[in-house]
Scaffold this motif. Structure first.
Motif, PDB file in Angstrom:
ATOM      1  N   ILE A  48       2.165   5.949   9.107  1.00  0.00           N
ATOM      2  CA  ILE A  48       1.578   5.717   7.776  1.00  0.00           C
ATOM      3  C   ILE A  48       2.601   5.855   6.645  1.00  0.00           C
ATOM      4  CG2 ILE A  48      -0.846   6.226   8.300  1.00  0.00           C
ATOM      5  CD1 ILE A  48      -0.324   9.088   7.281  1.00  0.00           C
TER       6      ILE A  48
ATOM      7  N   LYS B 162      -9.928   8.338  -2.161  1.00  0.00           N
ATOM      8  CA  LYS B 162     -10.337   7.123  -1.435  1.00  0.00           C
ATOM      9  C   LYS B 162     -10.818   7.432  -0.010  1.00  0.00           C
ATOM     10  CE  LYS B 162      -7.036   3.994  -0.724  1.00  0.00           C
ATOM     11  NZ  LYS B 162      -6.202   2.795  -0.847  1.00  0.00           N
ATOM     12  N   TYR B 163     -10.069   8.298   0.682  1.00  0.00           N
ATOM     13  CA  TYR B 163     -10.404   8.565   2.099  1.00  0.00           C
ATOM     14  C   TYR B 163     -11.176   9.871   2.277  1.00  0.00           C
ATOM     15  CZ  TYR B 163      -6.840   4.979   2.632  1.00  0.00           C
ATOM     16  OH  TYR B 163      -6.112   3.816   2.531  1.00  0.00           O
TER      17      TYR B 163
ATOM     18  N   ASN C 247      -5.352   8.843  -2.641  1.00  0.00           N
ATOM     19  CA  ASN C 247      -5.743   8.741  -1.222  1.00  0.00           C
ATOM     20  C   ASN C 247      -6.818   9.764  -0.874  1.00  0.00           C
ATOM     21  OD1 ASN C 247      -4.115   6.614  -0.662  1.00  0.00           O
ATOM     22  ND2 ASN C 247      -2.501   7.798   0.334  1.00  0.00           N
TER      23      ASN C 247
ATOM     24  N   GLY D  30      -6.250  -1.419  -0.084  1.00  0.00           N
ATOM     25  CA  GLY D  30      -4.965  -0.731  -0.247  1.00  0.00           C
ATOM     26  C   GLY D  30      -3.818  -1.600   0.206  1.00  0.00           C
ATOM     27  N   LEU D  31      -2.614  -1.210  -0.251  1.00  0.00           N
ATOM     28  CA  LEU D  31      -1.416  -1.994   0.052  1.00  0.00           C
ATOM     29  C   LEU D  31      -0.631  -1.444   1.232  1.00  0.00           C
ATOM     30  CD1 LEU D  31      -0.020  -2.402  -3.573  1.00  0.00           C
ATOM     31  CD2 LEU D  31      -1.083  -4.178  -2.208  1.00  0.00           C
ATOM     32  N   GLY D  32      -0.920  -0.196   1.609  1.00  0.00           N
ATOM     33  CA  GLY D  32      -0.092   0.430   2.658  1.00  0.00           C
ATOM     34  C   GLY D  32       1.295   0.739   2.140  1.00  0.00           C
TER      35      GLY D  32
ATOM     36  N   ARG E  79      -1.006   0.835   7.653  1.00  0.00           N
ATOM     37  CA  ARG E  79      -2.286   1.394   7.275  1.00  0.00           C
ATOM     38  C   ARG E  79      -2.993   1.848   8.548  1.00  0.00           C
ATOM     39  NH1 ARG E  79      -6.111  -1.240   4.040  1.00  0.00           N
ATOM     40  NH2 ARG E  79      -6.148   0.790   3.055  1.00  0.00           N
ATOM     41  N   ALA E  80      -3.781   2.926   8.435  1.00  0.00           N
ATOM     42  CA  ALA E  80      -4.481   3.409   9.627  1.00  0.00           C
ATOM     43  C   ALA E  80      -5.991   3.268   9.464  1.00  0.00           C
ATOM     44  CB  ALA E  80      -4.103   4.862   9.903  1.00  0.00           C
ATOM     45  N   ALA E  81      -6.446   3.140   8.218  1.00  0.00           N
ATOM     46  CA  ALA E  81      -7.894   3.050   7.970  1.00  0.00           C
ATOM     47  C   ALA E  81      -8.326   1.582   8.059  1.00  0.00           C
ATOM     48  CB  ALA E  81      -8.204   3.601   6.587  1.00  0.00           C
TER      49      ALA E  81
ATOM     50  N   ASP F  63      -7.869  17.157   1.579  1.00  0.00           N
ATOM     51  CA  ASP F  63      -9.215  16.594   1.448  1.00  0.00           C
ATOM     52  C   ASP F  63      -9.975  16.880   2.730  1.00  0.00           C
ATOM     53  OD1 ASP F  63      -9.219  14.236   3.362  1.00  0.00           O
ATOM     54  OD2 ASP F  63      -7.486  13.707   2.137  1.00  0.00           O
TER      55      ASP F  63
ATOM     56  N   GLY G 252       1.656   3.202  -0.711  1.00  0.00           N
ATOM     57  CA  GLY G 252       1.666   4.467  -1.457  1.00  0.00           C
ATOM     58  C   GLY G 252       2.463   5.555  -0.755  1.00  0.00           C
ATOM     59  N   LEU G 253       2.206   5.768   0.533  1.00  0.00           N
ATOM     60  CA  LEU G 253       2.903   6.848   1.236  1.00  0.00           C
ATOM     61  C   LEU G 253       4.365   6.489   1.487  1.00  0.00           C
ATOM     62  CD1 LEU G 253       0.256   8.156   3.804  1.00  0.00           C
ATOM     63  CD2 LEU G 253       0.989   9.196   1.661  1.00  0.00           C
TER      64      LEU G 253
ATOM     65  N   ILE H 158      -6.718  11.522   9.901  1.00  0.00           N
ATOM     66  CA  ILE H 158      -5.761  10.556  10.472  1.00  0.00           C
ATOM     67  C   ILE H 158      -5.421  11.002  11.895  1.00  0.00           C
ATOM     68  CG2 ILE H 158      -3.482   9.467  10.141  1.00  0.00           C
ATOM     69  CD1 ILE H 158      -3.692  10.810   7.214  1.00  0.00           C
TER      70      ILE H 158
HETATM   71  P1  ADP Z   1      -3.057   2.575   1.349  1.00  0.00           P
HETATM   72  O1  ADP Z   1      -3.904   3.765   1.049  1.00  0.00           O
HETATM   73  O2  ADP Z   1      -2.850   1.668   0.210  1.00  0.00           O
HETATM   74  O3  ADP Z   1      -3.484   1.858   2.579  1.00  0.00           O
HETATM   75  P2  ADP Z   1      -0.890   4.471   1.796  1.00  0.00           P
HETATM   76  O4  ADP Z   1       0.554   4.186   2.096  1.00  0.00           O
HETATM   77  O5  ADP Z   1      -1.188   5.308   0.636  1.00  0.00           O
HETATM   78  O6  ADP Z   1      -1.570   3.063   1.688  1.00  0.00           O
HETATM   79  O7  ADP Z   1      -1.518   5.126   3.086  1.00  0.00           O
HETATM   80  C1  ADP Z   1      -1.255   4.573   4.343  1.00  0.00           C
HETATM   81  C2  ADP Z   1      -2.413   4.839   5.280  1.00  0.00           C
HETATM   82  O8  ADP Z   1      -2.484   6.234   5.555  1.00  0.00           O
HETATM   83  C3  ADP Z   1      -3.768   4.484   4.721  1.00  0.00           C
HETATM   84  O9  ADP Z   1      -4.068   3.115   4.921  1.00  0.00           O
HETATM   85  C4  ADP Z   1      -4.685   5.410   5.497  1.00  0.00           C
HETATM   86  O10 ADP Z   1      -4.966   4.838   6.750  1.00  0.00           O
HETATM   87  C5  ADP Z   1      -3.822   6.635   5.729  1.00  0.00           C
HETATM   88  N1  ADP Z   1      -4.084   7.718   4.763  1.00  0.00           N
HETATM   89  C6  ADP Z   1      -3.356   8.054   3.685  1.00  0.00           C
HETATM   90  N2  ADP Z   1      -3.884   9.133   3.075  1.00  0.00           N
HETATM   91  C7  ADP Z   1      -4.987   9.474   3.772  1.00  0.00           C
HETATM   92  C8  ADP Z   1      -5.956  10.514   3.664  1.00  0.00           C
HETATM   93  N3  ADP Z   1      -5.909  11.410   2.687  1.00  0.00           N
HETATM   94  N4  ADP Z   1      -6.932  10.559   4.587  1.00  0.00           N
HETATM   95  C9  ADP Z   1      -6.992   9.663   5.590  1.00  0.00           C
HETATM   96  N5  ADP Z   1      -6.102   8.657   5.759  1.00  0.00           N
HETATM   97  C10 ADP Z   1      -5.110   8.565   4.869  1.00  0.00           C
END
Ligand code: ADP
Length: 444
Positions: free
Chosen positions: A392, A355-356, A352, A407-409, A398-400, A379, A411-412, A384
């Protein structure tokens, strides 16, 4: 026996407002207005005949009765819950304390009027908290008391207290312990015959139970539909996610075929990509299982420093491709953890951050606070918003914007499940445009 069809409301009024009302009747109701109407008619006719009335009712029903009848010197109203509390021990009525509580009230009423008409809903209060056995015991105590003191009694029961099929026997017992039964509104009584009316009441309870069952089945059906939709979405997202690293693997293999000279370096890259695919698949397995069971952790003594370095090594290509400088500050911290799952935690947070992270530097730190291993991943990317910090960590949240970031939403969500299953916690500090800091604390 009247052969004209009638309604429970008419029947109840006629029965209870008669000069000689039944000894011990039960009034079922769905609509509060029906209960109040019948009981008020009962009391009004009794008061008009110079009799006294005792109502042991809930606060809203006492208010409604007073609104209909008004204050009267021969009308005694008591609170059902407060009166129950005087003789209930461990959820059961105590015979002597019941007599000591209720008998003086009946005697007081008998001293005021020529006869005593009582209405009570303490039994229904017991049913509503699942104490049907106690309600029936209380019915017996009332019947015993009626053998000594002269009064008639109407018990009010909400039909809703018998809303499932499992309540059928209790409903039958309640009907059997009363001399007369008045059904809830909404049915037609072809005959004013006690046996017929009891049959109608039983059918009414069965209808109520069927309605409950249908509503429950609808809810389950809707849940299943939702679960199927979620699964379909998940399968399409998962196959999409797997396609990307597989395409990279394919390119790496082609490059090896074209220029086999750099075999050591190129097979190293292939191995790392294959490792990323494996951990994605591991994660998908966990996601599928987490839906209905807890993760089975395979704990052993492992060093968070070693796990983190290993994961960072597997991200070499990705860090290069995204031109992300990474700083790792790590000290040895050993705990009883599941190394594969903890590796997934590090891997998800780092993926993440890349990616972000808008290609800005990433800082990872591993340390110990004495009782916990602490991992932080910082990072300097898109960040967020505060209102998304809780969301999240939920499944598929997902917030992005998905047009910019795949992404699958998940991971977290899985990261939090792994951390919590270890007895640890995960927190995020972030604001839009200011990057993100994820901190994980795992008890050693
Ligand atoms: P994914 O990345 O596959 O969408 P995650 O469950 O890993 O799913 O993350 C959920 C959401 O949290 C992401 O879609 C993103 O909006 C936000 N997010 C996670 N990590 C970060 C980060 N390091 N910086 C900004 N946004 C993040």
């Amino acid at each position: 026996m009247a052969a004209v069809p009638t309604t429970p409301e008419v029947y109840g009024r006629r029965l209870l407002a008669a000069d000689a009302p039944p000894q011990h009747a039960v009034q079922f109701y769905e609509d509060e207005a029906q209960l109040i109407d019948v009981v008020a008619a009962h009391f009004e006719s009794a008061l008009a005949r110079g009799e006294a009335c005792v109502g042991i009712a809930t606060a809203p029903h006492r208010t409604a009765l007073l609104g209909r009848i008004g204050v009267h010197e021969r009308l005694i109203l008591l609170d059902a819950d407060a009166t129950l509390a005087m003789f209930i021990t461990d959820g059961r009525p105590d015979r002597e304390r019941f007599r000591a509580t209720v008998a003086p009230v009946i005697r007081d009423a008998a001293a005021r009027g020529s006869a005593v008409r009582a209405f009570g809903e303490m039994v229904d209060r017991l049913c509503r908290v699942g104490r049907r056995d106690s309600a029936l015991e209380l019915e017996r105590l009332w019947n015993d008391l009626a053998g000594e003191l002269s009064f008639t009694l109407v018990c009010g029961y909400a039909l809703d207290s018998f809303r499932s099929d499992a309540d059928r026997a209790a409903f039958e017992d309640v009907c059997a312990s009363h001399s007369h039964v008045v059904p809830a509104a909404g049915v037609e009584l072809a005959l004013e015959d006690d046996a017929h009316i009891r049959q109608i009441s039983l059918l009414q309870q069965r209808t109520r139970a069927l309605e409950t069952e249908i509503a429950e089945r609808r809810r389950v059906e809707e849940d299943l539909r939702r679960a199927l939709r979620v699964r379909d979405d998940f399968i399409s997202l998962a196959s999409h996610e797997l396609r990307t690293p597989l395409a990279i693997l394919h390119l790496q293999a082609q490059s090896l075929q074209r220029a086999p000279g750099d075999i050591v370096e190129k097979t190293g890259r292939i191995a790392r990509t294959a490792h990323r695919i494996t951990s994605l698949i591991d994660q998908l397995f966990d996601v599928a299982r987490l839906d209905h069971e807890r993760l089975e952790l395979e704990r052993r003594d492992v060093d968070l420093d070693v796990i983190t370095r290993d994961v960072v090594g597997h991200f070499e290509e990705e860090l290069e491709r995204f031109e992300c400088p990474l700083t790792l500050t790590s000290e040895s911290v050993v705990g009883s953890w599941d190394p594969i799952r903890v590796g997934l935690v590090v891997s998800n947070l780092l993926a993440n951050a890349i990616k972000y992270g808008r290609r800005a530097p990433i800082e990872i730190a591993v340390s110990s606070d004495g009782s916990h291993g602490v991992l932080s991943v910082r990072d300097h990317g898109i960040g967020i918003a505060a209102e998304d910090h809780g969301r999240i960590f939920q499944r598929f949240e997902r917030a992005a914007p998905s047009e910019n970031y795949g992404g699958l939403g998940l991971g977290l969500w899985i990261t939090r499940a792994i951390v919590e299953q270890h007895g640890g916690m995960i927190a995020v500090e972030s604001a839009p445009g200011e990057g993100a800091l994820f901190t994980v604390r795992l008890p050693c």
